[in-house]
Design a protein around this motif. Structure first.
Motif, PDB file in Angstrom:
ATOM      1  N   UNK A 160      56.158  92.101   8.366  1.00  0.00           N
ATOM      2  CA  UNK A 160      57.553  91.857   8.029  1.00  0.00           C
ATOM      3  C   UNK A 160      57.783  90.427   7.555  1.00  0.00           C
ATOM      4  N   UNK A 161      58.858  90.234   6.775  1.00  0.00           N
ATOM      5  CA  UNK A 161      59.330  88.895   6.433  1.00  0.00           C
ATOM      6  C   UNK A 161      60.654  88.649   7.159  1.00  0.00           C
ATOM      7  N   UNK A 162      60.941  87.388   7.452  1.00  0.00           N
ATOM      8  CA  UNK A 162      62.076  87.052   8.299  1.00  0.00           C
ATOM      9  C   UNK A 162      62.917  85.935   7.688  1.00  0.00           C
ATOM     10  N   UNK A 163      64.207  85.932   8.080  1.00  0.00           N
ATOM     11  CA  UNK A 163      65.118  84.830   7.800  1.00  0.00           C
ATOM     12  C   UNK A 163      65.823  84.486   9.106  1.00  0.00           C
ATOM     13  N   UNK A 164      65.934  83.193   9.421  1.00  0.00           N
ATOM     14  CA  UNK A 164      66.578  82.751  10.655  1.00  0.00           C
ATOM     15  C   UNK A 164      67.805  81.905  10.318  1.00  0.00           C
ATOM     16  N   UNK A 165      68.951  82.304  10.886  1.00  0.00           N
ATOM     17  CA  UNK A 165      70.228  81.647  10.591  1.00  0.00           C
ATOM     18  C   UNK A 165      71.020  81.538  11.887  1.00  0.00           C
ATOM     19  N   UNK A 170      72.236  82.297  17.263  1.00  0.00           N
ATOM     20  CA  UNK A 170      70.970  82.332  16.519  1.00  0.00           C
ATOM     21  C   UNK A 170      70.583  83.762  16.144  1.00  0.00           C
ATOM     22  N   UNK A 171      70.173  83.956  14.892  1.00  0.00           N
ATOM     23  CA  UNK A 171      69.802  85.288  14.420  1.00  0.00           C
ATOM     24  C   UNK A 171      68.498  85.241  13.647  1.00  0.00           C
ATOM     25  N   UNK A 172      67.662  86.225  13.921  1.00  0.00           N
ATOM     26  CA  UNK A 172      66.418  86.439  13.192  1.00  0.00           C
ATOM     27  C   UNK A 172      66.536  87.792  12.505  1.00  0.00           C
ATOM     28  N   UNK A 173      66.355  87.818  11.178  1.00  0.00           N
ATOM     29  CA  UNK A 173      66.698  88.988  10.370  1.00  0.00           C
ATOM     30  C   UNK A 173      65.494  89.424   9.557  1.00  0.00           C
ATOM     31  N   UNK A 174      65.296  90.746   9.467  1.00  0.00           N
ATOM     32  CA  UNK A 174      64.271  91.285   8.585  1.00  0.00           C
ATOM     33  C   UNK A 174      64.820  92.517   7.874  1.00  0.00           C
ATOM     34  N   UNK A 206      68.015  89.628  17.241  1.00  0.00           N
ATOM     35  CA  UNK A 206      67.105  90.137  16.215  1.00  0.00           C
ATOM     36  C   UNK A 206      67.757  91.326  15.524  1.00  0.00           C
ATOM     37  N   UNK A 207      67.879  91.254  14.185  1.00  0.00           N
ATOM     38  CA  UNK A 207      68.495  92.334  13.410  1.00  0.00           C
ATOM     39  C   UNK A 207      67.524  92.866  12.368  1.00  0.00           C
ATOM     40  N   UNK A 208      67.434  94.199  12.280  1.00  0.00           N
ATOM     41  CA  UNK A 208      66.726  94.860  11.194  1.00  0.00           C
ATOM     42  C   UNK A 208      67.773  95.482  10.283  1.00  0.00           C
ATOM     43  N   UNK A 209      67.593  95.304   8.973  1.00  0.00           N
ATOM     44  CA  UNK A 209      68.569  95.785   8.001  1.00  0.00           C
ATOM     45  C   UNK A 209      67.895  96.656   6.954  1.00  0.00           C
ATOM     46  N   UNK A 210      68.587  97.724   6.587  1.00  0.00           N
ATOM     47  CA  UNK A 210      68.135  98.596   5.494  1.00  0.00           C
ATOM     48  C   UNK A 210      69.135  98.491   4.357  1.00  0.00           C
ATOM     49  N   UNK A 211      68.643  98.222   3.137  1.00  0.00           N
ATOM     50  CA  UNK A 211      69.508  98.156   1.962  1.00  0.00           C
ATOM     51  C   UNK A 211      69.809  99.578   1.506  1.00  0.00           C
TER      52      UNK A 211
END
Length: 330
Positions: A160-165, A170-174, A206-211
């Motif tokens: 996976x690739x991640x973005x942290x904001x 605090x959120x870690x997103x993939x 931690x959030x997983x997102x589907x486009x």
């Protein structure tokens, strides 16, 4: 008798207590004790909740009130977008104002009443800020980088690739596909990073997102201090920003983004002002129940004498969600 409300934004559920209406305010220790008792799924009220929202006075004349968020485990959250919408509705109805500021832990935030999503579904927009990508604001360590934007982190996952904001939670997103979303990867990673670990040592949402399509997402969040929730307002906001940054062909700044979640749907709007970001989070502010309880019991976290009444608003919300899911097949 003291009064509380059982409320939710996208089925992210809370009890709301206005300290200013009490003869004697609860101490911070009493508030934490109340939060852990009343939100307990087995021993609390109304099958528990994700946290306690505490409304109080503010020293700033430019704000109508303040909000503190106490998670179900007794920890304090910097912010809660879904909770802020319900607090906004409460203050709006209490003071008869439709646009104002609420003092949160890190900043005063603008809120306003919006056109209802559907009949019987009161809707509010709240500002999500400040936004930061800096390591120390999240915080994280031992990942060989100072910012995480669409990066692979082999320490956390091989694929996976991640973005942290931080927003400021605090959120870690993939961004993931159906196979990953339906797997136990999110639960395993969320559990790992919210336990004893060398990376996000204070924990992280931690959030997983589907486009789904142009300006459309589905987001599921493992929330720090809570675990899986039906929705996380700051998580959906941070994910919307990551969507605009990492997938510019599918998402646009300054346009409404529809974000579906296990509890329903919200809309977001991501603003970019010369590299400074903030997000509008727009969604329901539903009151499902009112609770009356002797004030002395509230101080002692005794729930046996609570008198509970339904508002009828949940039926309207469920009708709205059913219509949304049928239209979008999500």
């Amino acid at each position: 008798m003291a009064q509380l409300q059982k409320v939710h934004g996208s089925m992210n559920q809370f009890f709301l207590l206005d300290q200013t209406e009490l003869d004697s305010k609860l101490t911070q220790e009493q508030l934490v004790n109340l939060a852990t008792h009343i939100t307990d799924q087995n021993k609390g009220l109304l099958d528990g909740a994700d946290g306690l929202l505490v409304v109080d006075d503010t020293d700033d004349d430019a704000t109508l009130g303040s909000m503190q968020v106490i998670n179900a485990d007794g920890s304090i959250a910097s912010m809660c977008g879904n909770g802020l919408r319900t607090v906004s509705r409460y203050l709006s109805e209490k003071f008869g104002q439709d646009e104002f500021s609420v003092q949160t832990q890190d900043a005063p935030l603008q809120v306003k009443r919006e056109e209802s999503f559907a009949d019987g579904v009161p809707t509010f927009s709240v500002e999500i800020s400040p936004v930061s990508f800096a390591r120390e604001t999240l915080p994280f360590d031992n990942l060989n980088t100072d910012t995480i934007v669409d990066q692979q982190l082999p320490e956390l996952d091989d694929d996976l690739t991640f973005t942290a904001i931080s927003v400021p939670n605090p959120h870690l997103i993939s961004f993931v596909d159906d196979a990953v979303l339906d797997s136990d990867t999110l639960e395993n990673l969320g559990t790992k990073l919210n336990g004893d670990n060398p990376y996000f040592y204070d924990g992280v949402n931690v959030s997983f997102a589907k486009i789904i399509g142009k300006n459309k997402l589905f987001v599921r969040t493992f929330e720090r201090g809570v675990g899986f929730t039906n929705a996380c307002g700051t998580g959906m906001s941070a994910t919307s920003l990551a969507f605009c940054l990492n997938h510019p062909g599918a998402a646009s700044f300054e346009e409404e983004i529809t974000v579906y979640n296990p509890g329903g749907m919200v809309k977001t709007r991501v603003h970019d002002t010369n590299g400074e970001y903030h997000i509008d989070l727009i969604g329901n502010a539903t009151v499902t129940n009112t609770v009356e309880i002797p004030e002395a019991d509230l101080h002692a976290s005794v729930l046996d004498n609570a008198e509970i009444a339904e508002t009828g608003e949940q039926a309207s919300y469920e009708k709205f969600v059913s219509a949304v899911r049928a239209a979008e097949e999500v």
